[in-house]
Design a protein around this motif. Structure first.
Motif, PDB file in Angstrom:
ATOM      1  N   ASP A   1       0.848  -1.170   0.000  1.00  0.00           N
ATOM      2  CA  ASP A   1       0.000   0.000   0.000  1.00  0.00           C
ATOM      3  C   ASP A   1       0.901   1.243   0.000  1.00  0.00           C
ATOM      4  O   ASP A   1       2.110   1.152   0.270  1.00  0.00           O
TER       5      ASP A   1
ATOM      6  N   ASP B   1      -0.404   5.059   0.920  1.00  0.00           N
ATOM      7  CA  ASP B   1      -0.749   6.087   1.908  1.00  0.00           C
ATOM      8  C   ASP B   1      -0.770   5.551   3.340  1.00  0.00           C
ATOM      9  O   ASP B   1      -1.449   4.569   3.637  1.00  0.00           O
ATOM     10  N   ASN B   2      -0.022   6.224   4.176  1.00  0.00           N
ATOM     11  CA  ASN B   2       0.101   5.879   5.597  1.00  0.00           C
ATOM     12  C   ASN B   2       0.811   4.550   5.844  1.00  0.00           C
ATOM     13  O   ASN B   2       0.884   4.085   6.969  1.00  0.00           O
ATOM     14  N   THR B   3       1.314   3.953   4.752  1.00  0.00           N
ATOM     15  CA  THR B   3       2.130   2.748   4.890  1.00  0.00           C
ATOM     16  C   THR B   3       3.587   3.089   4.569  1.00  0.00           C
ATOM     17  O   THR B   3       4.478   2.880   5.384  1.00  0.00           O
TER      18      THR B   3
ATOM     19  N   ASP C   1      -1.495  -0.622   5.940  1.00  0.00           N
ATOM     20  CA  ASP C   1      -1.860  -0.101   7.263  1.00  0.00           C
ATOM     21  C   ASP C   1      -3.332  -0.302   7.596  1.00  0.00           C
ATOM     22  O   ASP C   1      -3.769   0.077   8.664  1.00  0.00           O
ATOM     23  N   GLN C   2      -4.099  -0.884   6.665  1.00  0.00           N
ATOM     24  CA  GLN C   2      -5.528  -1.012   6.933  1.00  0.00           C
ATOM     25  C   GLN C   2      -6.011  -2.463   6.891  1.00  0.00           C
ATOM     26  O   GLN C   2      -5.816  -3.172   5.909  1.00  0.00           O
TER      27      GLN C   2
ATOM     28  N   ASP D   1      -6.205  -3.664   3.022  1.00  0.00           N
ATOM     29  CA  ASP D   1      -4.936  -4.337   2.737  1.00  0.00           C
ATOM     30  C   ASP D   1      -4.911  -5.770   3.281  1.00  0.00           C
ATOM     31  O   ASP D   1      -4.617  -6.717   2.541  1.00  0.00           O
TER      32      ASP D   1
HETATM   33 MG   LIG Z   1      -3.088   3.032   3.525  1.00  0.00          MG
END
Ligand SMILES: [Mg+2]
Length: 175
Positions: A36, A38-40, A120-121, A125
Protein backbone atom coordinates in the motif's frame (compact mmCIF):
# COMPACT_ATOMS: atom_id res chain seq x y z
CA UNK A 1 -15.22 -16.02 14.74
CA UNK A 2 -13.02 -18.32 12.67
CA UNK A 3 -14.01 -16.53 9.49
CA UNK A 4 -13.23 -13.12 10.96
CA UNK A 5 -9.80 -14.26 12.08
CA UNK A 6 -9.08 -15.84 8.70
CA UNK A 7 -10.04 -12.68 6.83
CA UNK A 8 -8.82 -9.86 9.04
CA UNK A 9 -5.95 -11.08 11.21
CA UNK A 10 -2.60 -10.21 9.60
CA UNK A 11 0.17 -12.83 9.61
CA UNK A 12 2.49 -10.26 11.14
CA UNK A 13 2.24 -6.80 12.62
CA UNK A 14 5.04 -4.23 12.79
CA UNK A 15 5.44 -0.59 13.80
CA UNK A 16 6.68 0.48 10.37
CA UNK A 17 7.88 -0.92 7.04
CA UNK A 18 11.45 -0.42 8.27
CA UNK A 19 10.97 -3.26 10.76
CA UNK A 20 10.34 -5.71 7.94
CA UNK A 21 13.39 -7.92 7.52
CA UNK A 22 13.99 -8.34 3.78
CA UNK A 23 16.74 -10.90 4.39
CA UNK A 24 14.34 -13.03 6.38
CA UNK A 25 11.65 -12.69 3.72
CA UNK A 26 14.10 -13.72 1.02
CA UNK A 27 15.24 -16.70 3.13
CA UNK A 28 11.61 -17.72 3.57
CA UNK A 29 11.32 -17.77 -0.21
CA UNK A 30 9.28 -14.62 -0.74
CA UNK A 31 10.04 -12.95 -4.06
CA UNK A 32 7.49 -10.17 -4.34
CA UNK A 33 5.88 -7.44 -2.28
CA UNK A 34 2.53 -5.82 -2.88
CA UNK A 35 2.53 -2.68 -0.78
CA UNK A 36 0.00 0.00 0.00
CA UNK A 37 1.14 3.63 -0.33
CA UNK A 38 -0.75 6.09 1.91
CA UNK A 39 0.10 5.88 5.60
CA UNK A 40 2.13 2.75 4.89
CA UNK A 41 5.18 4.05 2.97
CA UNK A 42 4.68 7.74 3.78
CA UNK A 43 1.93 9.88 5.30
CA UNK A 44 -1.12 10.26 3.03
CA UNK A 45 -0.23 13.94 2.47
CA UNK A 46 3.44 13.39 1.61
CA UNK A 47 3.76 13.66 -2.16
CA UNK A 48 7.27 12.33 -2.64
CA UNK A 49 9.17 9.30 -1.37
CA UNK A 50 11.51 10.11 1.51
CA UNK A 51 15.20 9.20 1.39
CA UNK A 52 14.54 6.30 3.78
CA UNK A 53 11.78 4.94 1.54
CA UNK A 54 14.10 5.17 -1.47
CA UNK A 55 16.64 3.10 0.48
CA UNK A 56 13.90 0.64 1.48
CA UNK A 57 13.09 0.05 -2.20
CA UNK A 58 16.75 -0.32 -3.04
CA UNK A 59 17.25 -2.92 -0.29
CA UNK A 60 14.36 -4.98 -1.65
CA UNK A 61 15.74 -4.66 -5.16
CA UNK A 62 19.24 -5.71 -4.07
CA UNK A 63 17.79 -8.93 -2.65
CA UNK A 64 15.86 -9.63 -5.84
CA UNK A 65 12.50 -8.85 -4.25
CA UNK A 66 10.13 -7.20 -6.73
CA UNK A 67 7.78 -4.55 -5.37
CA UNK A 68 4.47 -3.35 -6.78
CA UNK A 69 2.59 -0.46 -5.18
CA UNK A 70 -1.14 -1.18 -5.11
CA UNK A 71 -3.12 1.84 -3.99
CA UNK A 72 -6.79 2.77 -3.82
CA UNK A 73 -5.80 6.38 -4.44
CA UNK A 74 -6.08 8.11 -7.85
CA UNK A 75 -3.60 7.97 -10.70
CA UNK A 76 -1.84 11.30 -10.20
CA UNK A 77 -1.07 10.71 -6.53
CA UNK A 78 0.34 7.24 -7.17
CA UNK A 79 2.15 8.08 -10.43
CA UNK A 80 3.81 11.20 -8.96
CA UNK A 81 5.00 9.24 -5.94
CA UNK A 82 6.42 6.42 -8.07
CA UNK A 83 8.15 8.63 -10.61
CA UNK A 84 11.61 8.52 -9.01
CA UNK A 85 11.28 5.03 -7.56
CA UNK A 86 11.28 3.01 -10.74
CA UNK A 87 8.54 0.78 -9.35
CA UNK A 88 5.42 -0.66 -10.96
CA UNK A 89 2.10 0.51 -9.54
CA UNK A 90 -1.65 0.00 -9.74
CA UNK A 91 -3.92 2.93 -8.84
CA UNK A 92 -7.66 2.94 -7.99
CA UNK A 93 -7.12 -0.64 -6.93
CA UNK A 94 -10.42 -0.95 -5.05
CA UNK A 95 -8.90 -3.10 -2.33
CA UNK A 96 -10.11 -5.36 -0.72
CA UNK A 97 -11.34 -6.57 -4.11
CA UNK A 98 -9.13 -9.19 -5.69
CA UNK A 99 -8.59 -7.83 -9.19
CA UNK A 100 -5.64 -5.53 -8.46
CA UNK A 101 -3.91 -8.17 -6.34
CA UNK A 102 -4.24 -10.67 -9.20
CA UNK A 103 -2.99 -8.09 -11.67
CA UNK A 104 0.07 -7.33 -9.53
CA UNK A 105 0.90 -11.03 -9.07
CA UNK A 106 0.64 -11.59 -12.82
CA UNK A 107 2.77 -8.58 -13.73
CA UNK A 108 5.50 -9.69 -11.33
CA UNK A 109 5.26 -13.15 -12.90
CA UNK A 110 5.15 -14.80 -9.46
CA UNK A 111 3.02 -17.30 -7.58
CA UNK A 112 0.67 -16.21 -4.76
CA UNK A 113 2.88 -18.13 -2.30
CA UNK A 114 5.82 -15.85 -3.30
CA UNK A 115 4.02 -12.68 -2.26
CA UNK A 116 3.89 -10.54 0.87
CA UNK A 117 1.19 -7.88 1.20
CA UNK A 118 2.02 -4.82 3.31
CA UNK A 119 -0.49 -2.20 4.42
CA UNK A 120 -1.86 -0.10 7.26
CA UNK A 121 -5.53 -1.01 6.93
CA UNK A 122 -7.22 -4.16 8.06
CA UNK A 123 -10.36 -3.62 5.97
CA UNK A 124 -8.56 -3.13 2.65
CA UNK A 125 -4.94 -4.34 2.74
CA UNK A 126 -5.14 -7.23 5.20
CA UNK A 127 -8.61 -8.39 4.16
CA UNK A 128 -7.72 -8.16 0.46
CA UNK A 129 -4.47 -10.06 0.92
CA UNK A 130 -5.90 -12.71 3.24
CA UNK A 131 -8.88 -13.53 1.06
CA UNK A 132 -6.49 -13.98 -1.86
CA UNK A 133 -4.41 -16.35 0.28
CA UNK A 134 -1.37 -14.05 0.48
CA UNK A 135 0.95 -13.49 3.46
CA UNK A 136 -0.04 -10.21 5.11
CA UNK A 137 1.96 -7.76 7.21
CA UNK A 138 0.12 -4.89 8.85
CA UNK A 139 1.91 -1.69 9.83
CA UNK A 140 0.85 1.08 12.21
CA UNK A 141 -0.54 3.95 10.08
CA UNK A 142 1.98 6.79 9.74
CA UNK A 143 -0.64 9.52 10.25
CA UNK A 144 -3.74 9.48 12.40
CA UNK A 145 -5.86 11.62 10.07
CA UNK A 146 -7.80 9.86 7.31
CA UNK A 147 -10.42 10.39 4.63
CA UNK A 148 -14.13 9.73 5.19
CA UNK A 149 -14.31 6.09 4.08
CA UNK A 150 -11.14 5.26 5.96
CA UNK A 151 -12.57 6.82 9.12
CA UNK A 152 -15.45 4.39 8.95
CA UNK A 153 -13.12 1.47 8.27
CA UNK A 154 -10.99 2.48 11.25
CA UNK A 155 -13.98 2.16 13.58
CA UNK A 156 -14.54 -1.43 12.44
CA UNK A 157 -10.79 -2.03 12.54
CA UNK A 158 -10.52 -0.90 16.16
CA UNK A 159 -13.24 -3.35 17.15
CA UNK A 160 -11.49 -6.18 15.34
CA UNK A 161 -8.15 -5.25 16.92
CA UNK A 162 -9.78 -5.26 20.32
CA UNK A 163 -11.33 -8.65 19.63
CA UNK A 164 -8.05 -10.17 18.42
CA UNK A 165 -6.23 -8.82 21.45
CA UNK A 166 -8.81 -10.21 23.83
CA UNK A 167 -8.43 -13.58 22.14
CA UNK A 168 -4.65 -13.34 22.49
CA UNK A 169 -4.03 -13.49 18.72
CA UNK A 170 -1.97 -10.33 18.68
CA UNK A 171 0.31 -8.85 21.26
CA UNK A 172 1.51 -5.56 19.82
CA UNK A 173 1.28 -2.19 21.48
CA UNK A 174 -0.54 0.65 19.77
CA UNK A 175 1.34 3.91 19.47
MG1 LIG B 1 -3.09 3.03 3.53
Amino acid sequence: MGIIKKNFLPNEYVQSVYQIDFNKLAEQGFKGIITDLDNTLVGWDELQPTESIKKWFKQADDLGITVTIVSNNHEKRVADFCEDLNVDYIFEARKPRGRAFNQAIQRMNLQPSDIVVIGDQMMTDVFGGNRRGLFTIMVVPIKKTDGFVTKFNRIVERRLLHHFKRKGYIKWEEN
